[in-house]
Design a protein around this motif. Structure first.
Motif, PDB file in Angstrom:
ATOM      1  N   ASP A  20       0.836  -1.183   0.000  1.00 49.14           N
ATOM      2  CA  ASP A  20       0.000   0.000   0.000  1.00 49.14           C
ATOM      3  C   ASP A  20       0.877   1.242   0.000  1.00 49.14           C
ATOM      4  OD1 ASP A  20      -2.394  -1.403   0.078  1.00 49.14           O
ATOM      5  OD2 ASP A  20      -2.347  -1.578   2.258  1.00 49.14           O
ATOM      6  N   VAL A  21       0.618   2.145  -0.913  1.00 54.94           N
ATOM      7  CA  VAL A  21       1.325   3.418  -0.956  1.00 54.94           C
ATOM      8  C   VAL A  21       0.578   4.389  -0.047  1.00 54.94           C
ATOM      9  CG1 VAL A  21       2.064   5.350  -2.392  1.00 54.94           C
ATOM     10  CG2 VAL A  21       2.158   3.005  -3.290  1.00 54.94           C
ATOM     11  N   ASP A  22       1.209   4.830   1.018  1.00 56.63           N
ATOM     12  CA  ASP A  22       0.562   5.714   1.993  1.00 56.63           C
ATOM     13  C   ASP A  22       1.598   6.681   2.550  1.00 56.63           C
ATOM     14  OD1 ASP A  22      -0.864   6.941   4.016  1.00 56.63           O
ATOM     15  OD2 ASP A  22      -1.937   5.118   4.587  1.00 56.63           O
ATOM     16  N   PHE A  23       1.716   7.838   1.928  1.00 57.29           N
ATOM     17  CA  PHE A  23       2.688   8.841   2.355  1.00 57.29           C
ATOM     18  C   PHE A  23       2.390   9.328   3.772  1.00 57.29           C
ATOM     19  CE2 PHE A  23       3.045   8.972  -2.235  1.00 57.29           C
ATOM     20  CZ  PHE A  23       4.400   9.216  -2.463  1.00 57.29           C
ATOM     21  N   ALA A  24       1.112   9.536   4.095  1.00 58.00           N
ATOM     22  CA  ALA A  24       0.744  10.049   5.415  1.00 58.00           C
ATOM     23  C   ALA A  24       1.094   9.051   6.514  1.00 58.00           C
ATOM     24  CB  ALA A  24      -0.747  10.386   5.456  1.00 58.00           C
ATOM     25  N   PHE A  25       0.894   7.772   6.256  1.00 56.76           N
ATOM     26  CA  PHE A  25       1.225   6.735   7.236  1.00 56.76           C
ATOM     27  C   PHE A  25       2.714   6.750   7.554  1.00 56.76           C
ATOM     28  CE2 PHE A  25       2.534   2.458   8.392  1.00 56.76           C
ATOM     29  CZ  PHE A  25       1.592   2.088   9.342  1.00 56.76           C
ATOM     30  N   VAL A  26       3.539   6.837   6.524  1.00 53.13           N
ATOM     31  CA  VAL A  26       4.987   6.838   6.725  1.00 53.13           C
ATOM     32  C   VAL A  26       5.426   8.081   7.501  1.00 53.13           C
ATOM     33  CG1 VAL A  26       7.240   6.899   5.579  1.00 53.13           C
ATOM     34  CG2 VAL A  26       5.418   5.436   4.682  1.00 53.13           C
ATOM     35  N   VAL A  27       4.897   9.245   7.129  1.00 52.08           N
ATOM     36  CA  VAL A  27       5.255  10.479   7.834  1.00 52.08           C
ATOM     37  C   VAL A  27       4.815  10.402   9.287  1.00 52.08           C
ATOM     38  CG1 VAL A  27       4.709  12.941   8.022  1.00 52.08           C
ATOM     39  CG2 VAL A  27       5.327  11.964   5.812  1.00 52.08           C
ATOM     40  N   GLN A  76      11.066  19.765   8.535  1.00 54.85           N
ATOM     41  CA  GLN A  76      11.275  20.573   7.342  1.00 54.85           C
ATOM     42  C   GLN A  76      11.870  19.759   6.197  1.00 54.85           C
ATOM     43  OE1 GLN A  76      13.728  23.664   9.012  1.00 54.85           O
ATOM     44  NE2 GLN A  76      12.050  24.438  10.290  1.00 54.85           N
ATOM     45  N   VAL A  77      12.788  18.841   6.507  1.00 51.88           N
ATOM     46  CA  VAL A  77      13.395  18.000   5.473  1.00 51.88           C
ATOM     47  C   VAL A  77      12.322  17.158   4.773  1.00 51.88           C
ATOM     48  CG1 VAL A  77      14.880  15.974   5.124  1.00 51.88           C
ATOM     49  CG2 VAL A  77      15.720  17.913   6.460  1.00 51.88           C
ATOM     50  N   VAL A  78      11.463  16.521   5.550  1.00 48.87           N
ATOM     51  CA  VAL A  78      10.422  15.671   4.974  1.00 48.87           C
ATOM     52  C   VAL A  78       9.420  16.515   4.192  1.00 48.87           C
ATOM     53  CG1 VAL A  78       8.561  14.052   5.485  1.00 48.87           C
ATOM     54  CG2 VAL A  78      10.701  13.949   6.792  1.00 48.87           C
ATOM     55  N   ARG A  79       9.004  17.639   4.760  1.00 45.17           N
ATOM     56  CA  ARG A  79       8.023  18.495   4.086  1.00 45.17           C
ATOM     57  C   ARG A  79       8.556  19.029   2.759  1.00 45.17           C
ATOM     58  NH1 ARG A  79       6.502  22.246   8.081  1.00 45.17           N
ATOM     59  NH2 ARG A  79       8.383  23.413   7.579  1.00 45.17           N
ATOM     60  N   ASN A  80       9.836  19.414   2.718  1.00 43.24           N
ATOM     61  CA  ASN A  80      10.421  19.938   1.494  1.00 43.24           C
ATOM     62  C   ASN A  80      10.385  18.896   0.383  1.00 43.24           C
ATOM     63  OD1 ASN A  80      13.035  20.442  -0.328  1.00 43.24           O
ATOM     64  ND2 ASN A  80      12.349  22.397   0.514  1.00 43.24           N
ATOM     65  N   GLU A 114      -2.032  15.357   2.819  1.00 42.46           N
ATOM     66  CA  GLU A 114      -2.279  14.949   4.205  1.00 42.46           C
ATOM     67  C   GLU A 114      -0.948  14.761   4.941  1.00 42.46           C
ATOM     68  OE1 GLU A 114      -4.234  11.185   6.689  1.00 42.46           O
ATOM     69  OE2 GLU A 114      -4.553  11.351   4.522  1.00 42.46           O
ATOM     70  N   ALA A 115       0.022  14.171   4.274  1.00 43.49           N
ATOM     71  CA  ALA A 115       1.342  13.977   4.885  1.00 43.49           C
ATOM     72  C   ALA A 115       2.012  15.311   5.194  1.00 43.49           C
ATOM     73  CB  ALA A 115       2.221  13.139   3.955  1.00 43.49           C
ATOM     74  N   ILE A 116       1.863  16.292   4.305  1.00 46.83           N
ATOM     75  CA  ILE A 116       2.436  17.617   4.526  1.00 46.83           C
ATOM     76  C   ILE A 116       1.798  18.278   5.741  1.00 46.83           C
ATOM     77  CG2 ILE A 116       2.618  19.958   3.569  1.00 46.83           C
ATOM     78  CD1 ILE A 116       2.979  18.636   0.810  1.00 46.83           C
ATOM     79  N   GLU A 117       0.486  18.114   5.902  1.00 47.85           N
ATOM     80  CA  GLU A 117      -0.191  18.680   7.075  1.00 47.85           C
ATOM     81  C   GLU A 117       0.321  18.036   8.350  1.00 47.85           C
ATOM     82  OE1 GLU A 117      -2.208  21.322   7.333  1.00 47.85           O
ATOM     83  OE2 GLU A 117      -1.594  21.563   5.235  1.00 47.85           O
ATOM     84  N   LEU A 118       0.649  16.759   8.301  1.00 48.07           N
ATOM     85  CA  LEU A 118       1.248  16.098   9.464  1.00 48.07           C
ATOM     86  C   LEU A 118       2.620  16.684   9.779  1.00 48.07           C
ATOM     87  CD1 LEU A 118       0.299  12.338   8.990  1.00 48.07           C
ATOM     88  CD2 LEU A 118      -0.426  13.859  10.843  1.00 48.07           C
ATOM     89  N   CYS A 119       3.402  17.004   8.749  1.00 51.25           N
ATOM     90  CA  CYS A 119       4.704  17.664   8.970  1.00 51.25           C
ATOM     91  C   CYS A 119       4.510  18.996   9.685  1.00 51.25           C
ATOM     92  CB  CYS A 119       5.417  17.896   7.641  1.00 51.25           C
ATOM     93  SG  CYS A 119       5.975  16.411   6.789  1.00 51.25           S
TER      94      CYS A 119
END
Length: 390
Positions: free
Chosen positions: A111-118, A143-147, A167-172
């Motif tokens: 499963d591809v889930d960017f938000a889960f990983v972040v 900041q590294v992950v968000r960039n 969604e992952a960016i909002e978690l950052c």
């Protein structure tokens, strides 16, 4: 193309845009597009040691391995002339995704889930797996992950996952605020009043007082304990500031019940102290002018409830005793600490209860963000993480 909030590079020329449109065509497998994206992203960034270690750790958690691609055999110089730039780039890549999404019988389910990983990376692996506890470094990790995620959006690498990436960016963004607050709370807990109760009533701070301690040093004073005489006075100050008439009348004459639990607690409400009531006329308290008494005179409380951390891939995780589920607990705490607390924050602590229902924190083992998720990952992956020590 996407809005300015996702811009991490300068405008693309027509030629560059055409190249990227071909590189990230939806007809290509997701894994190939992401490998190309990571390669091009790294080539356009100057990473210091801390940032590259953070980035590589984040990639590994998401299933991206670093090293020569298995079975690629490297690049044969004699065949270079027969390859185009994209083919050379793919062969030269050192970051590759360890699952096959090309279909067929050998395709792995993934499963591809960017938000889960972040979520797992920033809430658990950064502060606990990697042991990053300094405010500037926590902020930099976010900041590294968000960039990188902004880069993925801006270059239209995988538009089929655009909502999940946002969604992952909002978690950052959330992590950058909450992780810093959690560090401040962790450094201040259990607070002067709770520490005093622990000292007098046989808790973890009982019997450890060091008269040589420098009381202006927060970390030192927490390790060295409280003078029992001062602790008794602090308890009385707290009772007079926040207790009921019955609790005030009992003073130090109280006993502990069998309610002694190590609990994970979720903050439901933060109540800041109001104006301090006057001391009783017969109170004999010439309060010392030190931080403990100043803090305890500004005493509010947290309303918390037992909580169980979500752990991936497990079912029926709720293991809190039935009689504690849904219980709301009031924890008295000083304003100096309350100012950093927020609803949704989690505290792992041992709590004790007096026979009149008053509860105090005896010791604290962790302060966690609202989206905390405990991860389990192979030891060999943990061993690959870079050195984040001073």
């Amino acid at each position: 193309m996407f809005g300015a909030e996702y811009v991490v590079d300068g405008p693309l020329t027509k030629a560059e845009a055409d190249i990227e449109e071909a590189l990230y065509a939806l007809s290509k497998p997701f894994a190939q597009r992401m490998e190309t994206c990571i390669q091009r992203y790294k080539a356009r960034r100057k990473f210091d040691a801390f940032r590259i270690n953070i980035f590589n750790s984040y990639l590994r958690l998401g299933g991206v391995q670093t090293g020569q691609k298995q079975y690629s055999g490297g690049i044969d110089p004699k065949k270079m002339d027969d390859l185009d730039a994209e083919q050379i780039g793919l062969l030269a890549a050192t970051d590759f995704i360890t699952f096959n999404d090309n279909g067929g019988d050998d395709a792995q389910e993934y499963d591809v889930d960017f938000a889960f990983v972040v979520r797992g990376f920033l809430s658990y692996k950064v502060p606990y797996g990697l042991g990053i506890r300094k405010v500037p470094e926590l902020e930099m990790a976010c900041q590294v992950v968000r960039n990188f995620l902004n880069y993925v959006i801006y270059h239209n690498v995988c538009p089929e996952y655009i909502d999940n990436i946002k969604e992952a960016i909002e978690l950052c963004n959330l992590a950058e605020k909450e992780l810093v607050l959690c560090i401040h709370v962790s450094n201040l807990l259990p607070g002067s009043w709770n520490m005093a109760c622990s000292t007098i009533y046989g808790g973890s701070y009982a019997g450890i007082f060091d008269p040589e301690a420098t009381w202006d040093d927060t970390d030192r004073s927490l390790m060295a304990g409280l003078d029992p005489k001062m602790a008794k006075e602090l308890i009385l100050v707290g009772l007079n500031r926040r207790g009921t008439p019955e609790q005030i009348a009992r003073g130090l004459d109280r006993k502990l019940t069998e309610f002694k639990h190590f609990l994970s607690l979720e903050v439901l409400e933060v109540v800041m102290p109001g104006p301090s009531p006057p001391l009783p006329e017969n109170a004999d308290m010439a309060l010392p002018d030190n931080k403990y008494f100043r803090n305890t005179q500004a005493l509010g409380y947290l309303k918390v409830t037992p909580w169980v951390a979500e752990e991936p891939f497990k079912e029926d995780q709720l293991n809190v005793e039935d009689r504690l589920r849904g219980l709301e607990i009031i924890i008295w705490l000083e304003k100096i600490c309350l100012q950093y607390c927020f609803p949704g924050m989690h505290v792992e602590a041992k709590v004790h209860q007096f026979d009149d229902g008053l509860i105090f924190i005896d010791s604290v083992t962790g302060v966690l963000c609202s989206f905390f998720m405990r991860l389990e990952y192979p030891k060999e992956d943990k061993d690959k993480d870079g050195d984040f020590s001073d």
